[in-house]
Motif scaffolding. Sequence first.
Motif, PDB file in Angstrom:
ATOM      1  N   LEU A   1     -43.243  34.649 -34.418  1.00  0.00           N
ATOM      2  CA  LEU A   1     -42.542  35.499 -33.459  1.00  0.00           C
ATOM      3  C   LEU A   1     -41.059  35.170 -33.443  1.00  0.00           C
ATOM      4  O   LEU A   1     -40.203  36.057 -33.432  1.00  0.00           O
ATOM      5  CB  LEU A   1     -43.148  35.314 -32.063  1.00  0.00           C
TER       6      LEU A   1
ATOM      7  N   ASP B   1     -39.339  36.426 -36.833  1.00  0.00           N
ATOM      8  CA  ASP B   1     -39.113  37.869 -36.827  1.00  0.00           C
ATOM      9  C   ASP B   1     -37.984  38.235 -35.877  1.00  0.00           C
ATOM     10  O   ASP B   1     -37.161  39.115 -36.179  1.00  0.00           O
ATOM     11  CB  ASP B   1     -40.387  38.597 -36.415  1.00  0.00           C
ATOM     12  N   SER B   2     -37.943  37.569 -34.740  1.00  0.00           N
ATOM     13  CA  SER B   2     -36.959  37.922 -33.727  1.00  0.00           C
ATOM     14  C   SER B   2     -35.536  37.596 -34.168  1.00  0.00           C
ATOM     15  O   SER B   2     -34.627  38.403 -33.993  1.00  0.00           O
ATOM     16  CB  SER B   2     -37.273  37.197 -32.410  1.00  0.00           C
TER      17      SER B   2
ATOM     18  N   ARG C   1     -34.389  37.371 -37.153  1.00  0.00           N
ATOM     19  CA  ARG C   1     -33.976  38.258 -38.243  1.00  0.00           C
ATOM     20  C   ARG C   1     -33.656  39.661 -37.728  1.00  0.00           C
ATOM     21  O   ARG C   1     -32.680  40.282 -38.173  1.00  0.00           O
ATOM     22  CB  ARG C   1     -35.069  38.310 -39.305  1.00  0.00           C
ATOM     23  N   GLU C   2     -34.460  40.154 -36.791  1.00  0.00           N
ATOM     24  CA  GLU C   2     -34.172  41.460 -36.214  1.00  0.00           C
ATOM     25  C   GLU C   2     -32.906  41.418 -35.359  1.00  0.00           C
ATOM     26  O   GLU C   2     -32.152  42.391 -35.303  1.00  0.00           O
ATOM     27  CB  GLU C   2     -35.360  41.944 -35.398  1.00  0.00           C
ATOM     28  N   ARG C   3     -32.674  40.299 -34.689  1.00  0.00           N
ATOM     29  CA  ARG C   3     -31.428  40.144 -33.933  1.00  0.00           C
ATOM     30  C   ARG C   3     -30.226  40.303 -34.847  1.00  0.00           C
ATOM     31  O   ARG C   3     -29.266  41.016 -34.516  1.00  0.00           O
ATOM     32  CB  ARG C   3     -31.403  38.757 -33.266  1.00  0.00           C
TER      33      ARG C   3
ATOM     34  N   GLU D   1     -46.763  37.246 -27.402  1.00  0.00           N
ATOM     35  CA  GLU D   1     -47.091  37.989 -28.615  1.00  0.00           C
ATOM     36  C   GLU D   1     -47.827  39.281 -28.258  1.00  0.00           C
ATOM     37  O   GLU D   1     -48.535  39.357 -27.254  1.00  0.00           O
ATOM     38  CB  GLU D   1     -47.930  37.123 -29.544  1.00  0.00           C
TER      39      GLU D   1
ATOM     40  N   LYS E   1     -41.714  42.445 -27.721  1.00  0.00           N
ATOM     41  CA  LYS E   1     -40.362  42.084 -27.307  1.00  0.00           C
ATOM     42  C   LYS E   1     -39.381  43.189 -27.674  1.00  0.00           C
ATOM     43  O   LYS E   1     -39.553  43.881 -28.666  1.00  0.00           O
ATOM     44  CB  LYS E   1     -39.922  40.784 -27.990  1.00  0.00           C
TER      45      LYS E   1
ATOM     46  N   THR F   1     -36.423  42.823 -28.901  1.00  0.00           N
ATOM     47  CA  THR F   1     -35.726  42.521 -30.145  1.00  0.00           C
ATOM     48  C   THR F   1     -36.484  43.018 -31.370  1.00  0.00           C
ATOM     49  O   THR F   1     -35.878  43.453 -32.347  1.00  0.00           O
ATOM     50  CB  THR F   1     -35.508  41.004 -30.255  1.00  0.00           C
ATOM     51  N   THR F   2     -37.799  42.965 -31.329  1.00  0.00           N
ATOM     52  CA  THR F   2     -38.610  43.282 -32.510  1.00  0.00           C
ATOM     53  C   THR F   2     -39.188  44.692 -32.484  1.00  0.00           C
ATOM     54  O   THR F   2     -40.204  44.964 -33.127  1.00  0.00           O
ATOM     55  CB  THR F   2     -39.755  42.264 -32.653  1.00  0.00           C
TER      56      THR F   2
ATOM     57  N   ARG G   1     -38.473  47.410 -33.932  1.00  0.00           N
ATOM     58  CA  ARG G   1     -38.637  48.074 -35.234  1.00  0.00           C
ATOM     59  C   ARG G   1     -39.905  47.590 -35.928  1.00  0.00           C
ATOM     60  O   ARG G   1     -40.683  48.397 -36.475  1.00  0.00           O
ATOM     61  CB  ARG G   1     -37.414  47.805 -36.126  1.00  0.00           C
ATOM     62  N   LEU G   2     -40.142  46.304 -35.925  1.00  0.00           N
ATOM     63  CA  LEU G   2     -41.333  45.754 -36.561  1.00  0.00           C
ATOM     64  C   LEU G   2     -42.599  46.206 -35.847  1.00  0.00           C
ATOM     65  O   LEU G   2     -43.617  46.500 -36.492  1.00  0.00           O
ATOM     66  CB  LEU G   2     -41.261  44.228 -36.584  1.00  0.00           C
TER      67      LEU G   2
END
Length: 525
Positions: free
Chosen positions: A79, A82-83, A85-87, A354, A370, A372-373, A375-376
């Motif tokens: 988690l 991923d967060s 990287r998306e940030r 999660e 979340k 931030t994520t 898109r995923l």
Amino acid sequence: MNWNAQWREQALPELAARDWDLIVVGGGISGAGILREAARRGWRCLLLEQRDFAWGTSSRSSKMVHGGLRYIAKGQLGLTRDSVRERQRLLAEAPGLVEPLPFLFPHYRGRFPGPRVFGGLLAVYDALAGRRNHLYYPLQQLRYLMPGIGENGLDGATGFADAVTDDARLVMRVLGEARADGGEALNGLRVVELLRDNGRVCGLLAEDSETGRRFTLRTRAVAQATGAWADELRQRDGCEHIRPLRGSHLLLPHWRLPVAQALSFMHPADGRPVFVFPWEGATVIGTTDLDHHDGLGEEARISPEEVAYLLAACASQFPEAAIERADVLSTWAGVRPVVSSGDDSAKPSDEKREHVLWLEPGCVTLAGGKLTTFRLLALEVLRACAGFVGKAVDDQGQAVFRAPPALLAELGPALRQRLAGRHGAKLARLAELVGELGSARIGASDTLWAELALACEDELVLHLDDLLLRRTRIGLLLAAGAAAELPRIRALCQARLGWSDARWDAEQQRYLVLWQRCYSLPALI
């Protein structure tokens, strides 16, 4: 035609009569993200929101676009990875909307975690992000970075970087990108029930909150992204369910507690992480984390106990500032859609953040997740829906946001970036409105009068609180919900909204009552 109430009235019957590949239920950041990713792939897709876009959690969050540093300690490395990287993706794609925010975490002698332990957590955080962004500051340097911080037992602080946004504007920008690719979105449409054929979801029954009319819509798949409301429509199999948790915030004038970066620290009463941070020219204290027992049909609001809790947090870090109830400009409270572990006796802060997907034939329900994520999460939902729709879902890492046009050169670079981030492709019309109305700001806020006009014309405003609490945030940022500005707001907006005098008077009264009940300080017990 502009995306407004007049368009909605004309388009609704025709949209209801279409056959859809996907109908998204829920107009927060998760639903907006699903619509955006479906539209870019050519799916015939429609989003329905029962109240207003971002009305729930997505306009009442802590505004953080972060990697979830505290989740590392809980072992949720995936988690966190991923967060972060998306940030970084959002910072690169949407400057002016998602902005870097430096953080400080103070270290007091004898308190956990100390600088070594915290530095170790941040080393993992940095490794997941692919860059080092933390540094230790001794007390002498810290005095310059965070003036007024309590120094009793303070050794120094660790600095690190995350990001902040206007969450409601983020939703609107994502919806705008989806609509540019052929997706459609409607607010004020409550889904009454899902329709099933031989056990498979094949459509839904929706009610227009403005007129009471009901519409039957047909679709190959339904994606539910209704947050805390996720249990209302789905078939309940097993024991997993949503545990609504409330997080509340206080907003102060910046001059009353001027901070240039965020301070993250542990509350002295229960050891929970809390924040004091700058946002939209003001200062925010947040957040709480407790079970929300009020009905989800009503707007969440802060309790007197939460006010005391947050003021105590502030006093522990800024004792000389002497912040009191009288200093509070406004409040907001949001309900987090946390998936219950099954042990409702567990502390709210111990629940994992999660997400999960709940599937039944023709329908996918997203629970948790979340900001931030988003898109995923959207891609995961689309992959789950792909079999129902008969379309493949690939991910080439395409940008969520298109680059906005280069306009408004007469304004300063910081303001240009802010407006481009918030309005994207609508910057061209905003530039025309700035030429017509000027670049004056509304009161002490950073919001332009031209932005208010743009929202009335082309952001599907149905009610006054849509305009003042979500399309813009002046209802939070100005005293008494911007009551002193309402005459001028009326002069600018009434005709653009197409409201009669009677309608405006009713909307204004409704808004002021709502603001007093849910966005001001509650009465002392």
